[in-house]
Design a protein around this motif. Structure first.
Motif, PDB file in Angstrom:
ATOM      1  N   TYR A   1      -4.289 -10.012   0.762  1.00  0.00           N
ATOM      2  CA  TYR A   1      -5.679  -9.612   0.515  1.00  0.00           C
ATOM      3  C   TYR A   1      -6.600 -10.490   1.351  1.00  0.00           C
ATOM      4  CZ  TYR A   1     -10.106  -9.052  -2.001  1.00  0.00           C
ATOM      5  OH  TYR A   1     -11.426  -8.831  -2.330  1.00  0.00           O
TER       6      TYR A   1
ATOM      7  N   VAL B   1       0.852  -1.186   0.000  1.00  0.00           N
ATOM      8  CA  VAL B   1       0.000   0.000   0.000  1.00  0.00           C
ATOM      9  C   VAL B   1       0.888   1.237   0.000  1.00  0.00           C
ATOM     10  CG1 VAL B   1      -1.833   1.263   1.189  1.00  0.00           C
ATOM     11  CG2 VAL B   1      -1.781  -1.234   1.284  1.00  0.00           C
TER      12      VAL B   1
ATOM     13  N   LEU C   1      -3.491   0.611  -3.645  1.00  0.00           N
ATOM     14  CA  LEU C   1      -2.984  -0.746  -3.785  1.00  0.00           C
ATOM     15  C   LEU C   1      -1.900  -0.782  -4.853  1.00  0.00           C
ATOM     16  CD1 LEU C   1      -3.876  -3.721  -2.768  1.00  0.00           C
ATOM     17  CD2 LEU C   1      -4.761  -3.947  -5.089  1.00  0.00           C
TER      18      LEU C   1
ATOM     19  N   ALA D   1      -6.726   0.876  -0.834  1.00  0.00           N
ATOM     20  CA  ALA D   1      -6.457  -0.256   0.051  1.00  0.00           C
ATOM     21  C   ALA D   1      -6.272   0.229   1.475  1.00  0.00           C
ATOM     22  CB  ALA D   1      -5.219  -1.019  -0.411  1.00  0.00           C
TER      23      ALA D   1
ATOM     24  N   GLY E   1     -13.787  -6.490   0.346  1.00  0.00           N
ATOM     25  CA  GLY E   1     -13.581  -5.214  -0.319  1.00  0.00           C
ATOM     26  C   GLY E   1     -14.862  -4.645  -0.867  1.00  0.00           C
TER      27      GLY E   1
END
Length: 225
Positions: A163, A146, A151, A202, A167
């Motif tokens: 991950y 990040v 991202l 992110a 999201g």
């Protein structure tokens, strides 16, 4: 806000448990993995949840029903045998998800992350906002890094993160495909391309998180309070 829970995977590494039980219905302390997600989504005021399925999908529908006991309306997106992969599953379900950004949650994760902290909206020019976590033992290499809230693919020597399978996604991310079409499409190329074009936000979360990918990890979770 609408949400989609990904529940179509075969769960090969979880066999023999998944020979007769779809992975999202595996239980931690007497409750299915996917039920923890549904309860949290209902607490956030979500009214409609799309669940895709392929392997033993009839058991998922039989267990969860129409979602009324969770205070939800569950819509099922059935896929061909073998499934359509992550992005393919989302594309297949787009007609049920509307035109606004929606949450995507992997059905085979376990976390104490508070869904009240899920991203609520996307900044201009962003196609998704992904949640990352510290790398677990089974993924020491991580997935991304990040930089200034964006991202990025992790280069050698950079601190990387995993991950979480959670999201907020815009339907525009998949606009090159016809909504509702059945195509086998992986998600990772979308994420790599979006990261390269600086279109993905992110956040790194600080919460317990497990990708329930093996019987051993599932057994360890039974000690969860």
């Amino acid at each position: 806000m609408r949400a989609m829970i990904l529940a179509a995977g075969r769960g090969e590494r979880m066999r023999p448990l998944t020979d007769t039980t779809p992975k999202p219905l595996l239980e931690v302390n007497g409750k299915a993995l996917i039920e923890y997600h549904l309860e949290q989504l209902a607490e956030q005021g979500v009214e409609s949840v799309v669940i895709n399925h392929a392997w033993l999908g009839e058991k998922i529908e039989a267990r969860l029903g129409n979602g009324r006991r969770f205070g939800l309306n569950i819509v099922y997106s059935a896929e061909p045998s073998g499934g359509l992969e992550t992005a393919g599953g989302i594309i297949r379900a787009l007609p049920y998800l509307g035109t606004e950004p929606f949450w995507v949650i992997n059905g085979d994760i376990f976390t104490d992350f508070d869904f009240a902290q899920l991203p609520q909206q996307l900044s201009a020019g962003h196609l998704a906002h992904l949640l990352l976590t510290q790398n677990p033992p089974h993924n020491r290499q991580g997935d991304f890094t990040v930089n200034n809230g964006l991202l990025q693919r992790a280069e050698a020597g950079e601190t990387s993160y995993t991950y979480t399978g959670m999201g907020l996604y815009s339907p525009e991310m998949f606009s090159m495909y016809n909504a509702g079409s059945e195509q086998f499409v992986r998600l990772r190329p979308f994420l790599d391309a979006g990261a390269q074009q600086q279109q993905l936000a992110a956040t790194i979360i600080d919460a317990a998180w497990t990708d329930v990918g093996t019987p051993e990890r599932l057994a360890e979770l039974q000690e969860y309070p």
